[in-house]
Design a protein around this motif. Sequence first.
Motif, short mmCIF file in Angstrom:
data_model
loop_
_atom_site.label_atom_id
_atom_site.label_comp_id
_atom_site.label_asym_id
_atom_site.label_seq_id
_atom_site.Cartn_x
_atom_site.Cartn_y
_atom_site.Cartn_z
N ALA A 176 56.30 9.15 -61.12
CA ALA A 176 57.07 7.91 -61.20
C ALA A 176 56.31 6.76 -60.55
CB ALA A 176 58.44 8.10 -60.54
N GLU A 177 55.69 7.01 -59.39
CA GLU A 177 54.92 5.96 -58.71
C GLU A 177 53.73 5.51 -59.56
OE1 GLU A 177 53.85 7.48 -54.86
OE2 GLU A 177 55.94 7.54 -54.19
N ALA A 178 53.05 6.45 -60.20
CA ALA A 178 51.92 6.09 -61.06
C ALA A 178 52.41 5.23 -62.22
CB ALA A 178 51.22 7.35 -61.57
N GLY A 179 53.54 5.57 -62.81
CA GLY A 179 54.11 4.77 -63.89
C GLY A 179 54.42 3.36 -63.44
N GLN A 180 54.98 3.22 -62.24
CA GLN A 180 55.28 1.89 -61.70
C GLN A 180 54.01 1.08 -61.48
OE1 GLN A 180 57.57 2.83 -58.22
NE2 GLN A 180 59.50 2.96 -59.35
N LYS A 181 52.98 1.72 -60.96
CA LYS A 181 51.70 1.03 -60.73
C LYS A 181 51.06 0.57 -62.03
CE LYS A 181 50.64 3.24 -56.34
NZ LYS A 181 49.77 4.19 -55.63
N LEU A 182 51.32 1.31 -63.11
CA LEU A 182 50.80 0.93 -64.42
C LEU A 182 51.65 -0.14 -65.09
CD1 LEU A 182 49.81 4.46 -65.75
CD2 LEU A 182 48.25 2.57 -65.22
N GLY A 183 52.76 -0.50 -64.45
CA GLY A 183 53.61 -1.56 -64.99
C GLY A 183 54.70 -1.08 -65.92
N PHE A 184 54.96 0.21 -65.97
CA PHE A 184 56.04 0.71 -66.79
C PHE A 184 57.36 0.34 -66.13
CE2 PHE A 184 52.92 4.27 -67.97
CZ PHE A 184 52.36 3.49 -68.96
N ASP A 185 58.33 -0.04 -66.93
CA ASP A 185 59.59 -0.56 -66.39
C ASP A 185 60.73 0.45 -66.38
OD1 ASP A 185 60.18 -0.33 -69.05
OD2 ASP A 185 60.62 -2.45 -69.37
N GLY A 186 60.43 1.70 -66.65
CA GLY A 186 61.48 2.71 -66.63
C GLY A 186 62.06 3.03 -67.99
N THR A 187 61.63 2.32 -69.03
CA THR A 187 62.09 2.65 -70.38
C THR A 187 60.99 3.45 -71.06
OG1 THR A 187 61.25 0.54 -71.23
CG2 THR A 187 63.55 0.61 -70.59
N TYR A 188 61.27 4.69 -71.29
CA TYR A 188 60.26 5.60 -71.82
C TYR A 188 60.77 6.25 -73.10
CZ TYR A 188 59.04 5.23 -66.89
OH TYR A 188 58.75 4.75 -65.66
N LEU A 189 59.83 6.63 -73.95
CA LEU A 189 60.17 7.45 -75.11
C LEU A 189 60.32 8.88 -74.64
CD1 LEU A 189 57.66 6.17 -77.81
CD2 LEU A 189 60.11 5.77 -77.71
N GLN A 190 61.42 9.48 -74.98
CA GLN A 190 61.65 10.87 -74.59
C GLN A 190 61.49 11.77 -75.79
OE1 GLN A 190 65.14 11.53 -72.28
NE2 GLN A 190 64.90 9.65 -71.14
N LYS A 191 60.40 11.57 -76.53
CA LYS A 191 60.15 12.36 -77.73
C LYS A 191 58.70 12.82 -77.71
CE LYS A 191 63.43 9.78 -80.50
NZ LYS A 191 63.63 8.98 -81.71
N SER A 192 58.49 13.98 -78.30
CA SER A 192 57.12 14.47 -78.44
C SER A 192 56.45 13.73 -79.59
CB SER A 192 57.13 15.97 -78.71
OG SER A 192 57.68 16.22 -79.99
N TYR A 193 55.13 13.84 -79.69
CA TYR A 193 54.41 13.22 -80.80
C TYR A 193 54.87 13.77 -82.14
CZ TYR A 193 51.21 11.18 -77.36
OH TYR A 193 50.66 10.49 -76.33
N ILE A 194 55.16 15.04 -82.18
CA ILE A 194 55.63 15.64 -83.43
C ILE A 194 56.98 15.04 -83.84
CG2 ILE A 194 56.45 17.78 -84.50
CD1 ILE A 194 54.19 19.21 -83.03
N GLU A 195 57.88 14.84 -82.88
CA GLU A 195 59.18 14.21 -83.19
C GLU A 195 58.97 12.79 -83.71
OE1 GLU A 195 62.61 15.78 -80.29
OE2 GLU A 195 60.86 15.00 -79.24
N LEU A 196 58.08 12.03 -83.09
CA LEU A 196 57.81 10.67 -83.55
C LEU A 196 57.21 10.68 -84.96
CD1 LEU A 196 56.26 9.16 -80.30
CD2 LEU A 196 58.51 8.64 -81.27
#
Length: 107
Positions: free
Chosen positions: A84-104
């Motif tokens: 979670a900390e790494a995501g915040q440092k990368l500028g992610f705002d907490g909205t993530y895709l919760q799907k695998s590449y195959i689902e997408l």
Amino acid sequence: DGVYSVMFSEDIKEGGFIISPRVDFIVSVKILGGLMGLGYQIGAIIHRRSIIYKDEHIKISVDQLEELGETFVQVKGYNRQLVAEAGQKLGFDGTYLQKSYIELYQE
């Protein structure tokens, strides 16, 4: 003619995270053909180019998926707080895709 990665996985969604226990095999075309002869089916063939950054705690993968025409970033690790900390440092705002590449791909 090529080498393929065969993945058997089951995605488990928990909060904002996807837990994906899986078994990966690198197989030749001959073995892939044998698996198909046993009744296994190809769910998708996805061409991915990845740039991977990692340290002893976190792995960040920047993936370009040819079939989707998009770039995705995955942050992986065993410690949820560090991920979670790494995501915040990368500028992610907490909205993530919760799907695998195959689902997408299958959408």
